[in-house]
Design a protein around this motif. Structure first.
Motif, short mmCIF file in Angstrom:
data_model
loop_
_atom_site.label_atom_id
_atom_site.label_comp_id
_atom_site.label_asym_id
_atom_site.label_seq_id
_atom_site.Cartn_x
_atom_site.Cartn_y
_atom_site.Cartn_z
N GLU A 186 75.98 53.31 -9.10
CA GLU A 186 77.04 52.34 -8.80
C GLU A 186 78.36 53.01 -8.47
OE1 GLU A 186 76.75 49.09 -8.32
OE2 GLU A 186 74.59 49.31 -8.68
N ALA A 187 78.60 54.21 -9.01
CA ALA A 187 79.85 54.93 -8.75
C ALA A 187 79.90 55.54 -7.35
CB ALA A 187 80.05 56.03 -9.79
N MET A 188 78.76 55.65 -6.70
CA MET A 188 78.71 56.24 -5.36
C MET A 188 79.20 55.24 -4.33
SD MET A 188 75.02 58.17 -5.57
CE MET A 188 75.08 58.78 -3.88
N ALA A 189 79.91 55.76 -3.33
CA ALA A 189 80.40 54.93 -2.23
C ALA A 189 79.27 54.65 -1.25
CB ALA A 189 81.55 55.63 -1.52
N GLU A 190 79.38 53.54 -0.54
CA GLU A 190 78.41 53.22 0.51
C GLU A 190 78.76 54.03 1.75
OE1 GLU A 190 75.88 51.02 0.48
OE2 GLU A 190 76.21 50.05 -1.44
N PRO A 191 77.84 54.43 2.58
CA PRO A 191 76.41 54.36 2.37
C PRO A 191 75.97 55.43 1.37
CG PRO A 191 76.85 55.50 4.42
CD PRO A 191 78.18 55.06 3.87
N ARG A 192 74.91 55.15 0.65
CA ARG A 192 74.40 56.06 -0.37
C ARG A 192 72.89 56.08 -0.33
NH1 ARG A 192 76.46 52.00 -5.10
NH2 ARG A 192 75.06 50.31 -4.52
N TRP A 193 72.34 57.22 -0.67
CA TRP A 193 70.89 57.41 -0.62
C TRP A 193 70.41 58.07 -1.90
CZ3 TRP A 193 74.17 58.63 3.44
CH2 TRP A 193 74.07 57.81 4.56
N VAL A 194 69.09 57.96 -2.14
CA VAL A 194 68.47 58.54 -3.34
C VAL A 194 67.27 59.38 -2.93
CG1 VAL A 194 67.23 58.03 -5.49
CG2 VAL A 194 69.17 56.63 -4.81
N MET A 195 67.17 60.56 -3.55
CA MET A 195 66.03 61.45 -3.34
C MET A 195 65.38 61.71 -4.69
SD MET A 195 66.12 65.15 -1.56
CE MET A 195 64.89 66.38 -1.81
N ALA A 196 64.10 61.38 -4.82
CA ALA A 196 63.33 61.66 -6.03
C ALA A 196 62.80 63.09 -5.92
CB ALA A 196 62.18 60.67 -6.18
N VAL A 197 63.30 63.99 -6.77
CA VAL A 197 62.95 65.40 -6.71
C VAL A 197 61.99 65.74 -7.84
CG1 VAL A 197 63.83 67.76 -6.76
CG2 VAL A 197 65.19 65.96 -5.69
N ASP A 238 64.94 56.72 -1.05
CA ASP A 238 64.88 56.97 0.38
C ASP A 238 63.99 58.15 0.74
OD1 ASP A 238 66.99 55.02 1.36
OD2 ASP A 238 68.10 56.12 -0.17
N LEU A 239 63.82 59.07 -0.21
CA LEU A 239 63.04 60.27 0.07
C LEU A 239 62.34 60.73 -1.21
CD1 LEU A 239 62.42 62.52 2.19
CD2 LEU A 239 64.40 63.73 1.29
N TYR A 240 61.04 60.97 -1.11
CA TYR A 240 60.25 61.48 -2.23
C TYR A 240 59.89 62.93 -1.96
CZ TYR A 240 59.48 56.61 -3.56
OH TYR A 240 59.64 55.29 -3.92
N LEU A 241 60.15 63.81 -2.94
CA LEU A 241 59.77 65.22 -2.82
C LEU A 241 58.96 65.60 -4.05
CD1 LEU A 241 59.89 67.93 -1.36
CD2 LEU A 241 62.01 68.40 -2.59
N PRO A 242 57.62 65.57 -3.94
CA PRO A 242 56.79 65.94 -5.08
C PRO A 242 56.79 67.44 -5.32
CG PRO A 242 55.41 65.47 -3.20
CD PRO A 242 56.83 65.18 -2.78
N GLY A 243 56.27 67.84 -6.45
CA GLY A 243 56.17 69.24 -6.82
C GLY A 243 56.59 69.40 -8.26
N CYS A 244 56.04 70.38 -8.92
CA CYS A 244 56.34 70.56 -10.33
C CYS A 244 56.63 72.02 -10.64
CB CYS A 244 55.18 70.05 -11.18
SG CYS A 244 55.57 70.04 -12.94
N PRO A 245 57.86 72.43 -10.40
CA PRO A 245 58.91 71.79 -9.61
C PRO A 245 58.79 72.16 -8.14
CG PRO A 245 59.78 73.78 -10.59
CD PRO A 245 58.33 73.67 -11.04
N PRO A 246 59.42 71.39 -7.25
CA PRO A 246 59.43 71.79 -5.84
C PRO A 246 60.29 73.05 -5.69
CG PRO A 246 60.80 69.86 -6.15
CD PRO A 246 60.13 70.14 -7.46
N ASN A 247 59.86 73.98 -4.85
CA ASN A 247 60.63 75.21 -4.71
C ASN A 247 61.88 74.98 -3.85
OD1 ASN A 247 60.05 75.72 -1.92
ND2 ASN A 247 58.06 76.52 -2.52
N PRO A 248 62.86 75.87 -3.94
CA PRO A 248 64.11 75.68 -3.20
C PRO A 248 63.92 75.53 -1.70
CG PRO A 248 64.40 77.37 -4.86
CD PRO A 248 62.94 77.05 -4.83
N ALA A 249 62.97 76.26 -1.12
CA ALA A 249 62.73 76.13 0.32
C ALA A 249 62.26 74.72 0.67
CB ALA A 249 61.72 77.17 0.79
N ALA A 250 61.40 74.13 -0.17
CA ALA A 250 60.94 72.76 0.07
C ALA A 250 62.08 71.77 -0.05
CB ALA A 250 59.82 72.41 -0.91
N ILE A 251 62.99 72.01 -0.98
CA ILE A 251 64.15 71.13 -1.15
C ILE A 251 65.03 71.19 0.09
CG2 ILE A 251 66.22 70.66 -2.52
CD1 ILE A 251 64.63 71.86 -4.94
#
Length: 131
Positions: free
Chosen positions: A58-69, A96-109
């Motif tokens: 809620e504190a983020m200004a519009e437009p705003r997006w979410v990435m599940a890391v 808006d974006l899903y990035l699976p991995g446990c954990p995803p490596n920095p290059a994938a991010i």
């Protein structure tokens, strides 16, 4: 961090080191959600972190997006559905974006961030390689 084991945070921190140097791409971590365009969420979203996560969104200004890391943010991971947490971000925030991995490596991010910005073509659609 919405209740993660800090594996994903460790990989996110690596993005600031000289090898990955995320700043060279014009992407920066901000000290406040008020300056952020994209919220990177890690962890299965514990019940204790649900309120702070929504307040951050809620504190983020519009437009705003979410990435599940990471797998936990995508689906709850190994702790998903337990007594202390849900099953990731679905139903909590619009993802808006899903990035699976446990954990995803920095290059994938980095690839995910550049794809999200439209600076790289999307190579997978619906679980299949895009043409």
């Amino acid at each position: 961090d919405a209740g993660s084991c800090n594996g994903c945070e460790s990989e996110l921190q690596a993005l600031n080191n000289p090898f990955y140097n995320l700043h060279r791409l014009g992407i920066f971590f901000t000290p406040s959600p008020r300056f952020a365009d994209l919220l990177l969420v890690t962890g299965p979203v514990t019940h204790a972190m649900l309120g702070p996560l929504r307040a951050t969104w809620e504190a983020m200004a519009e437009p705003r997006w979410v990435m599940a890391v990471g797998t936990c943010a995508v689906s709850g991971g190994i702790a998903g559905g337990g007594y202390a947490c849900g099953n990731g971000l679905d139903g909590v925030l619009p993802v808006d974006l899903y990035l699976p991995g446990c954990p995803p490596n920095p290059a994938a991010i980095i690839v995910a961030l550049l794809t999200f910005q439209g600076r790289l073509p999307q190579r997978v659609l619906g679980g299949r390689h895009a043409e």
